[in-house]
Design a protein around this motif. Sequence first.
Motif, PDB file in Angstrom:
ATOM      1  N   VAL A 144       0.763  -1.029  -0.137  1.00  0.00           N
ATOM      2  CA  VAL A 144      -0.059  -0.019   0.055  1.00  0.00           C
ATOM      3  C   VAL A 144       0.832   1.378  -0.086  1.00  0.00           C
ATOM      4  O   VAL A 144       0.667   2.230  -0.916  1.00  0.00           O
ATOM      5  CB  VAL A 144      -0.872  -0.031   1.063  1.00  0.00           C
ATOM      6  CG1 VAL A 144      -1.728   1.256   1.229  1.00  0.00           C
ATOM      7  CG2 VAL A 144      -1.813  -1.300   1.210  1.00  0.00           C
ATOM      8  N   ASP A 145       1.821   1.394   0.825  1.00  0.00           N
ATOM      9  CA  ASP A 145       2.766   2.342   0.750  1.00  0.00           C
ATOM     10  C   ASP A 145       3.583   2.631  -0.318  1.00  0.00           C
ATOM     11  O   ASP A 145       3.836   3.349  -0.900  1.00  0.00           O
ATOM     12  CB  ASP A 145       3.634   2.578   2.063  1.00  0.00           C
ATOM     13  CG  ASP A 145       3.033   3.037   3.307  1.00  0.00           C
ATOM     14  OD1 ASP A 145       2.609   4.219   3.545  1.00  0.00           O
ATOM     15  OD2 ASP A 145       2.567   1.882   3.911  1.00  0.00           O
ATOM     16  N   GLY A 146       3.793   1.233  -0.898  1.00  0.00           N
ATOM     17  CA  GLY A 146       4.528   1.092  -2.081  1.00  0.00           C
ATOM     18  C   GLY A 146       3.818   1.633  -3.426  1.00  0.00           C
ATOM     19  O   GLY A 146       4.255   2.339  -4.211  1.00  0.00           O
ATOM     20  N   ALA A 147       2.517   1.164  -3.435  1.00  0.00           N
ATOM     21  CA  ALA A 147       1.773   1.879  -4.397  1.00  0.00           C
ATOM     22  C   ALA A 147       1.568   3.460  -4.066  1.00  0.00           C
ATOM     23  O   ALA A 147       1.429   4.321  -5.333  1.00  0.00           O
ATOM     24  CB  ALA A 147       0.199   1.387  -4.472  1.00  0.00           C
ATOM     25  N   ALA A 148       1.352   3.844  -3.073  1.00  0.00           N
ATOM     26  CA  ALA A 148       1.167   5.368  -2.943  1.00  0.00           C
ATOM     27  C   ALA A 148       2.660   6.058  -3.379  1.00  0.00           C
ATOM     28  O   ALA A 148       2.509   7.078  -3.878  1.00  0.00           O
ATOM     29  CB  ALA A 148       1.157   5.464  -1.194  1.00  0.00           C
ATOM     30  N   ILE A 149       3.706   5.518  -2.898  1.00  0.00           N
ATOM     31  CA  ILE A 149       4.833   6.105  -3.264  1.00  0.00           C
ATOM     32  C   ILE A 149       5.190   6.150  -4.859  1.00  0.00           C
ATOM     33  O   ILE A 149       5.389   7.458  -5.384  1.00  0.00           O
ATOM     34  CB  ILE A 149       6.257   5.407  -2.975  1.00  0.00           C
ATOM     35  CG1 ILE A 149       6.377   5.490  -1.596  1.00  0.00           C
ATOM     36  CG2 ILE A 149       7.495   6.290  -3.547  1.00  0.00           C
ATOM     37  CD1 ILE A 149       7.577   4.327  -1.090  1.00  0.00           C
TER      38      ILE A 149
END
Length: 328
Positions: A144-149
């Motif tokens: 999720v943080d990977g996609a957000a970045i």
Amino acid sequence: MYTTELQKSAKPAVAPIEDPEKLAAFEARVAADEFIEPKDWMPEAYRRTLTRQISQHAHSEIVGMLPEGNWITRAPSLRRKAILLAKVQDEAGHGLYLYSAAETLGTSRQEMIEALHSGKAKYSTIFNYPTLTWADIGAIGWLVDGAAIMNQVPLQRTSYGPYARAMVRVCKEESFHQRQGYEICMTLANGTPEQKRMMQDALNRWWWPSLMMFGPPDADSPNTAQSMRWRIKRDTNDELRQKFVDITVPQADAIGLKVPDPDLKWNDEKGGYDFGEIDWEEFYAVVKGEGPVAKERMKARRDAWENNAWVREAAAAYAGKRAKREAA
Ligand SMILES: CC(C)(COP(=O)(O)OP(=O)(O)OC[C@H]1O[C@@H](n2cnc3c(N)ncnc32)[C@H](O)[C@@H]1OP(=O)(O)O)[C@@H](O)C(=O)NCCC(=O)NCCSC(=O)Cc1ccccc1
């Protein structure tokens, strides 16, 4: 193509009739990669779409604290607890920068929060899925943080100055979040057979919802064309989704996990992975508020707002007293 009620009702950001000279000057500035600042002239549709996107981004950060917040008391060690606590606090900070950036466009925070609580404003679909095990906390950080970045790094060059500047710090912090999540996944994937199974199960449940974070396919995205023209968005939904898949699949391989997509295959010609069809019916249902824990999430937000009204009142009373003292 999928046509749902949501798509029918989604209005593209068509500019009302604006002064053609002002509009041309604005478009020239955007095309020259200049930042537009709060007091600059801007078309109403630009203001509207930015307010929509930034406020929904802010809501996502704030609602996004809930799935991980649920695990702070259950983190498996003091070290994990301290890290998770810091991460969740960071998300609160991101929400606050983003509300501030959106306020510079002329909508108050009160109005934005009312729009969230009444269901008028959206927040990311991803936060309507439950966190069932500790492995989910790893999966959220990694995916999720990977996609957000992936989505936010290009937003550091979005055309609206306050939004672009907010993204600089947000991206630095998200990068730490992604690494802490991947490290949890790595530890579990190298752990006992039961821990590895738990990690694989979390990947199975979070993979597809993570791909949905990038929004509908370009062909079905009512806002992308205009937002690309005005450089609010720097990449389309499908471009970012493809980049995410290409970066994340080797990360899964590296720790011995299997991405739950039988159609996933490297395509030499395009230099990226082909992947299976996303369940867009599920995506639109979750956007409409039918996600597995959507009601619980909104109740938690509304309760937090109401139960903490006294803090806002006390802060306002204190600010009033201080202003009076200073004026005296
Ligand atoms: C790409 C997109 C999300 C959508 O592109 P657009 O051009 O704006 O729209 P498009 O025409 O393609 O779509 C048509 C309609 O569908 C809506 N919709 C689409 N996708 C979604 C969705 N997934 N969920 C819900 N709704 C979605 C869309 O709003 C539109 O409806 P509207 O017209 O508004 O009624 C864009 O707004 C963006 O880049 N936002 C900034 C980034 C951002 O908000 N990030 C949030 C995650 S931050 C995070 O995770 C950090 C964190 C990590 C861990 C823990 C805690 C926190």
